[in-house]
Design a protein around this motif. Structure first.
Motif, PDB file in Angstrom:
ATOM      1  N   GLY A  99      -9.579   0.094  11.585  1.00  0.00           N
ATOM      2  CA  GLY A  99      -8.381   0.871  11.275  1.00  0.00           C
ATOM      3  C   GLY A  99      -8.306   2.126  12.122  1.00  0.00           C
ATOM      4  O   GLY A  99      -9.196   2.409  12.933  1.00  0.00           O
ATOM      5  N   THR A 152       0.824  -1.204   0.000  1.00  0.00           N
ATOM      6  CA  THR A 152       0.000   0.000   0.000  1.00  0.00           C
ATOM      7  C   THR A 152       0.862   1.258   0.000  1.00  0.00           C
ATOM      8  O   THR A 152       0.636   2.186  -0.783  1.00  0.00           O
ATOM      9  N   ASP A 189     -12.775   1.461   4.828  1.00  0.00           N
ATOM     10  CA  ASP A 189     -12.610   0.431   5.862  1.00  0.00           C
ATOM     11  C   ASP A 189     -13.989   0.046   6.398  1.00  0.00           C
ATOM     12  O   ASP A 189     -14.502   0.669   7.314  1.00  0.00           O
ATOM     13  N   LEU A 249      -9.503   6.569   2.272  1.00  0.00           N
ATOM     14  CA  LEU A 249      -9.284   5.473   3.207  1.00  0.00           C
ATOM     15  C   LEU A 249     -10.630   4.781   3.412  1.00  0.00           C
ATOM     16  O   LEU A 249     -11.564   5.361   3.955  1.00  0.00           O
ATOM     17  N   GLY A 309      -9.129  -2.369   6.086  1.00  0.00           N
ATOM     18  CA  GLY A 309      -8.808  -1.060   5.533  1.00  0.00           C
ATOM     19  C   GLY A 309      -8.049  -1.149   4.217  1.00  0.00           C
ATOM     20  O   GLY A 309      -7.312  -2.094   3.969  1.00  0.00           O
ATOM     21  N   LYS A 310      -8.278  -0.183   3.358  1.00  0.00           N
ATOM     22  CA  LYS A 310      -7.517  -0.066   2.112  1.00  0.00           C
ATOM     23  C   LYS A 310      -7.628   1.369   1.624  1.00  0.00           C
ATOM     24  O   LYS A 310      -8.554   2.089   1.990  1.00  0.00           O
ATOM     25  N   GLY A 340      -3.898  -2.387  -1.348  1.00  0.00           N
ATOM     26  CA  GLY A 340      -3.943  -3.049  -0.047  1.00  0.00           C
ATOM     27  C   GLY A 340      -4.341  -4.502  -0.133  1.00  0.00           C
ATOM     28  O   GLY A 340      -4.105  -5.254   0.786  1.00  0.00           O
ATOM     29  N   LEU A 383      -4.527  -0.129   8.931  1.00  0.00           N
ATOM     30  CA  LEU A 383      -5.621  -0.615   8.086  1.00  0.00           C
ATOM     31  C   LEU A 383      -6.540  -1.593   8.811  1.00  0.00           C
ATOM     32  O   LEU A 383      -7.522  -2.068   8.225  1.00  0.00           O
TER      33      LEU A 383
END
Length: 274
Positions: free
Chosen positions: A116, A15, A111, A109, A82-83, A234, A78
């Motif tokens: 996260g 990421t 999630d 972001l 999360g990504k 991610g 994350l």
DNA sequence: ATGTCCACCTGCTGGC
DNA sequence: TGCCAGCAGGTGGACA
């Protein structure tokens, strides 16, 4: 059975590498905070502080991503789902936090489980910032050695699997890569941490490095060769030898087993791992 | 100090 | 077919 990889060290590293060309050297033109908190409340001055900040570099410590700016460091985790999404085609209800650069790139972001976190830390406070200061050695750095493990595990009666998840002993491993590293080094997950011979710890260190490096390499390949329509950073394809493979054949011919300890699944081969 | 368990959260799956 | 309980797990805090 196919399991979407959770964000452990290799996913966070991938990421960060994906964000670097978009963020490094850029100025943050706009910040949007769409909810009060993820796992923890967003810093109250986050938007004000980041707007107009210049990104000087990106880094990673364990599973934390670091965005260094001339106004401090943005520290993100994350969690489990999360990504970052870069210039996504469509909005998503789990886009909780947005950065727009002076080039007009938009980073979200995302999630959905909200485990996260996002924090903002002054440069002079970063070395003593509690979540980072408590971490053990980076598994890919020079400080993870069999000697370190011997000292950190001395007298510990808990299972090696559980102990390797302790970020103070080794930083950045999660359930997936612990299972994989123990399988590759032939160590049974329930084996008492304090009683493992030095030679096996040597093998464990090698296995941890190898499984992480292979995963990062696979992630890098994915970033280069595959542009997800939504620009997801991610998650990437991966294949595991034991994780998520309960009931399937291990390479040795035995059946991969699953055991639950402390509410966490452990996948292992009872023949290869002793 | 150490080990153990739980809360947090939501999408997915399996069973009825 | 639809509903709902159960499961997944990183982290930090409570507790013995």
């Amino acid at each position: 059975m196919r399991v979407p990889p959770l964000p452990e060290l290799p996913e966070v590293e991938t990421t960060v590498r994906g964000l670097r060309p978009v963020l490094e050297g850029r100025t943050i033109a706009e910040v949007e905070v769409r909810r009060e908190r993820l796992r923890f409340p967003f810093p109250p001055d986050l938007r004000q502080r980041l707007t107009g900040a210049r990104v000087t570099g990106l880094g990673r410590r364990a599973k934390y991503g670091l965005v260094h700016t001339d106004r401090g460091t943005l520290v993100f985790h994350l969690g489990m789902t999360g990504k970052w999404r870069v210039d996504p085609a469509a909005d998503d209800k789990h886009d909780h936090f947005m950065l727009r650069t002076d080039e007009g790139r938009r980073l979200f972001l995302n999630d959905h489980r909200r485990f996260g976190s996002v924090d903002m830390v002054d440069d002079d406070a970063l070395p003593t910032y509690a979540p980072l200061a408590a971490l053990g050695p980076e598994p890919l750095g020079p400080d993870l050695t069999a000697a370190h493990l011997r000292r950190a595990l001395a007298g510990r009666t808990g299972g090696i699997k559980t102990l390797l998840l302790d970020q103070r002993i080794v930083a950045g491993l999660g359930n997936i890569y612990v299972c994989e590293a123990l399988h590759r080094s032939g160590i049974a997950p329930g084996r008492m941490g304090g009683g493992i011979a030095e030679g096996r710890l040597e093998r464990l260190v090698v296995a941890v490095r190898k499984v992480l490096e292979e995963s990062i390499a696979a992630g890098g390949t994915t970033l280069r060769d595959f542009q997800h329509p939504d620009g997801d950073l991610g998650y990437f394809a991966n294949s595991f030898r034991v994780y998520g493979r309960e009931g399937e054949r291990c390479g040795c011919g035995a059946t991969v087993k699953r055991r639950v300890e402390g509410g966490r699944s452990t996948f292992y081969c009872g023949r290869c791992q002793r």
